[in-house]
Design a protein around this motif. Structure first.
Motif, PDB file in Angstrom:
ATOM      1  N   UNK A   4       0.836  -1.201   0.000  1.00  9.40           N
ATOM      2  CA  UNK A   4       0.000   0.000   0.000  1.00  9.40           C
ATOM      3  C   UNK A   4       0.872   1.252   0.000  1.00  9.40           C
ATOM      4  N   UNK A   5       0.285   2.361  -0.465  1.00  8.28           N
ATOM      5  CA  UNK A   5       1.013   3.627  -0.492  1.00  8.28           C
ATOM      6  C   UNK A   5       0.923   4.249   0.893  1.00  8.28           C
ATOM      7  N   UNK A   6       2.059   4.682   1.386  1.00 10.22           N
ATOM      8  CA  UNK A   6       2.121   5.258   2.718  1.00 10.22           C
ATOM      9  C   UNK A   6       2.789   6.624   2.660  1.00 10.22           C
ATOM     10  N   UNK A   7       2.481   7.458   3.632  1.00 10.93           N
ATOM     11  CA  UNK A   7       3.143   8.746   3.803  1.00 10.93           C
ATOM     12  C   UNK A   7       4.191   8.531   4.882  1.00 10.93           C
ATOM     13  N   UNK A   8       5.464   8.734   4.539  1.00 11.04           N
ATOM     14  CA  UNK A   8       6.541   8.381   5.463  1.00 11.04           C
ATOM     15  C   UNK A   8       7.036   9.550   6.307  1.00 11.04           C
ATOM     16  N   UNK A   9       6.518  10.736   6.063  1.00  6.55           N
ATOM     17  CA  UNK A   9       6.901  11.863   6.908  1.00  6.55           C
ATOM     18  C   UNK A   9       5.683  12.325   7.710  1.00  6.55           C
ATOM     19  N   UNK A  10       5.900  13.256   8.584  1.00  5.53           N
ATOM     20  CA  UNK A  10       4.838  13.722   9.470  1.00  5.53           C
ATOM     21  C   UNK A  10       4.130  14.916   8.847  1.00  5.53           C
ATOM     22  N   UNK A  11       3.017  14.644   8.209  1.00  4.71           N
ATOM     23  CA  UNK A  11       2.193  15.692   7.614  1.00  4.71           C
ATOM     24  C   UNK A  11       0.798  15.581   8.224  1.00  4.71           C
ATOM     25  N   UNK A  12       0.120  16.711   8.460  1.00  2.00           N
ATOM     26  CA  UNK A  12      -1.159  16.675   9.178  1.00  2.00           C
ATOM     27  C   UNK A  12      -2.233  15.779   8.545  1.00  2.00           C
ATOM     28  N   UNK A  13      -2.234  15.655   7.237  1.00  2.00           N
ATOM     29  CA  UNK A  13      -3.269  14.873   6.565  1.00  2.00           C
ATOM     30  C   UNK A  13      -2.795  13.474   6.154  1.00  2.00           C
ATOM     31  N   UNK A  14      -1.813  12.964   6.870  1.00  2.00           N
ATOM     32  CA  UNK A  14      -1.224  11.673   6.534  1.00  2.00           C
ATOM     33  C   UNK A  14      -2.277  10.570   6.403  1.00  2.00           C
ATOM     34  N   UNK A  15      -3.132  10.427   7.391  1.00  2.00           N
ATOM     35  CA  UNK A  15      -4.123   9.348   7.360  1.00  2.00           C
ATOM     36  C   UNK A  15      -5.110   9.512   6.211  1.00  2.00           C
ATOM     37  N   UNK A  16      -5.532  10.739   5.950  1.00  2.00           N
ATOM     38  CA  UNK A  16      -6.465  10.984   4.850  1.00  2.00           C
ATOM     39  C   UNK A  16      -5.810  10.681   3.499  1.00  2.00           C
ATOM     40  N   UNK A  17      -4.530  11.024   3.363  1.00  2.00           N
ATOM     41  CA  UNK A  17      -3.820  10.740   2.117  1.00  2.00           C
ATOM     42  C   UNK A  17      -3.711   9.231   1.919  1.00  2.00           C
ATOM     43  N   UNK A  18      -3.364   8.516   2.965  1.00  2.00           N
ATOM     44  CA  UNK A  18      -3.256   7.061   2.865  1.00  2.00           C
ATOM     45  C   UNK A  18      -4.611   6.423   2.558  1.00  2.00           C
ATOM     46  N   UNK A  19      -5.685   6.963   3.134  1.00  2.14           N
ATOM     47  CA  UNK A  19      -7.031   6.454   2.819  1.00  2.14           C
ATOM     48  C   UNK A  19      -7.394   6.727   1.361  1.00  2.14           C
ATOM     49  N   UNK A  20      -6.993   7.888   0.842  1.00 12.20           N
ATOM     50  CA  UNK A  20      -7.261   8.219  -0.556  1.00 12.20           C
ATOM     51  C   UNK A  20      -6.642   7.165  -1.466  1.00 12.20           C
ATOM     52  N   UNK A  21      -5.400   6.794  -1.194  1.00 12.05           N
ATOM     53  CA  UNK A  21      -4.745   5.765  -2.012  1.00 12.05           C
ATOM     54  C   UNK A  21      -5.383   4.390  -1.783  1.00 12.05           C
ATOM     55  N   UNK A  22      -5.728   4.074  -0.548  1.00  7.63           N
ATOM     56  CA  UNK A  22      -6.342   2.777  -0.258  1.00  7.63           C
ATOM     57  C   UNK A  22      -7.675   2.623  -0.975  1.00  7.63           C
ATOM     58  N   UNK A  23      -8.385   3.724  -1.170  1.00  9.87           N
ATOM     59  CA  UNK A  23      -9.691   3.687  -1.820  1.00  9.87           C
ATOM     60  C   UNK A  23      -9.585   3.759  -3.347  1.00  9.87           C
ATOM     61  N   UNK A  24      -8.399   4.004  -3.862  1.00 10.48           N
ATOM     62  CA  UNK A  24      -8.245   4.178  -5.305  1.00 10.48           C
ATOM     63  C   UNK A  24      -7.166   3.225  -5.807  1.00 10.48           C
TER      64      UNK A  24
END
Length: 188
Positions: A91-111
């Motif tokens: 899965x695509x993950x965000x490896x740095x600390x950004x405020x929308x990390x979980x939302x970004x990972x969910x966007x990729x998980x859903x697409x």
């Protein structure tokens, strides 16, 4: 695949030869070197690597534009710049600390299509980097012709280093940049 199987024979050939000999890279007996050396004499297919590099450059730019559009549609922040990578489970993950990390990972998980594009980009980038590394290794190995001890040390060093490529994509305000940790950052 953009790079021929023979152009990426090392380090796989080295590992196979060492496995047949039943030893670790640093303890490889002298008879292993000829098997490894045979795989090292094949240069990288430069035309295939160049074609992959061109595709990669265009695809990274197109992918970043599409992801940027999706981020804007979802109201996702890109500051600090999200750094994307493929996790060990694919899965695509965000490896740095950004405020929308979980939302970004969910966007990729859903697409699934977006995730597949990113993993194809990552695989191509890692293949190109491996081909570049192999060509540099072949050049170094051949320069050491006649010095079996130095060649053996180079093989051991390469075997220890190989397999550490991990593509990362950073979505910057100036455009996408990709790099491999421990390797200089390259602008796309």
């Amino acid at each position: 695949m953009f790079v021929s199987a023979t152009s990426l024979a090392f380090p796989q050939a080295a590992y196979q030869a060492q496995a047949r000999a039943g030893s670790a890279p640093e303890a490889a007996p002298k008879q292993v070197l000829p098997a490894v050396a045979a795989s090292l004499t094949e240069a990288v297919d430069g035309q295939q690597v160049d074609a992959a590099r061109q595709w990669l450059s265009a695809e990274v730019a197109d992918f970043a534009a599409e992801v940027g559009k999706k981020f804007r549609e979802e109201g996702l922040r890109t500051s600090p710049e999200p750094m994307l990578a493929v996790a060990s489970d694919g899965h695509v993950t965000v490896v740095n600390n950004t405020p929308d990390r979980q939302q970004i990972e969910r966007l990729f998980a859903a697409n699934a299509e977006l995730t597949q594009r990113f993993t194809a980009i990552a695989a191509t980038a890692e293949t190109v980097q491996a081909a570049d590394d192999q060509q540099a290794f072949v050049d170094q190995y051949q320069a050491l012709a006649g010095d079996a001890k130095a060649q053996k040390a180079l093989v051991s060093q390469e075997a220890a280093r190989s397999g550490n490529l991990r593509f990362h994509l950073v979505l910057t305000p100036h455009g996408p940049e990709y790099f491999f940790p421990g390797v200089l950052r390259a602008s796309a």
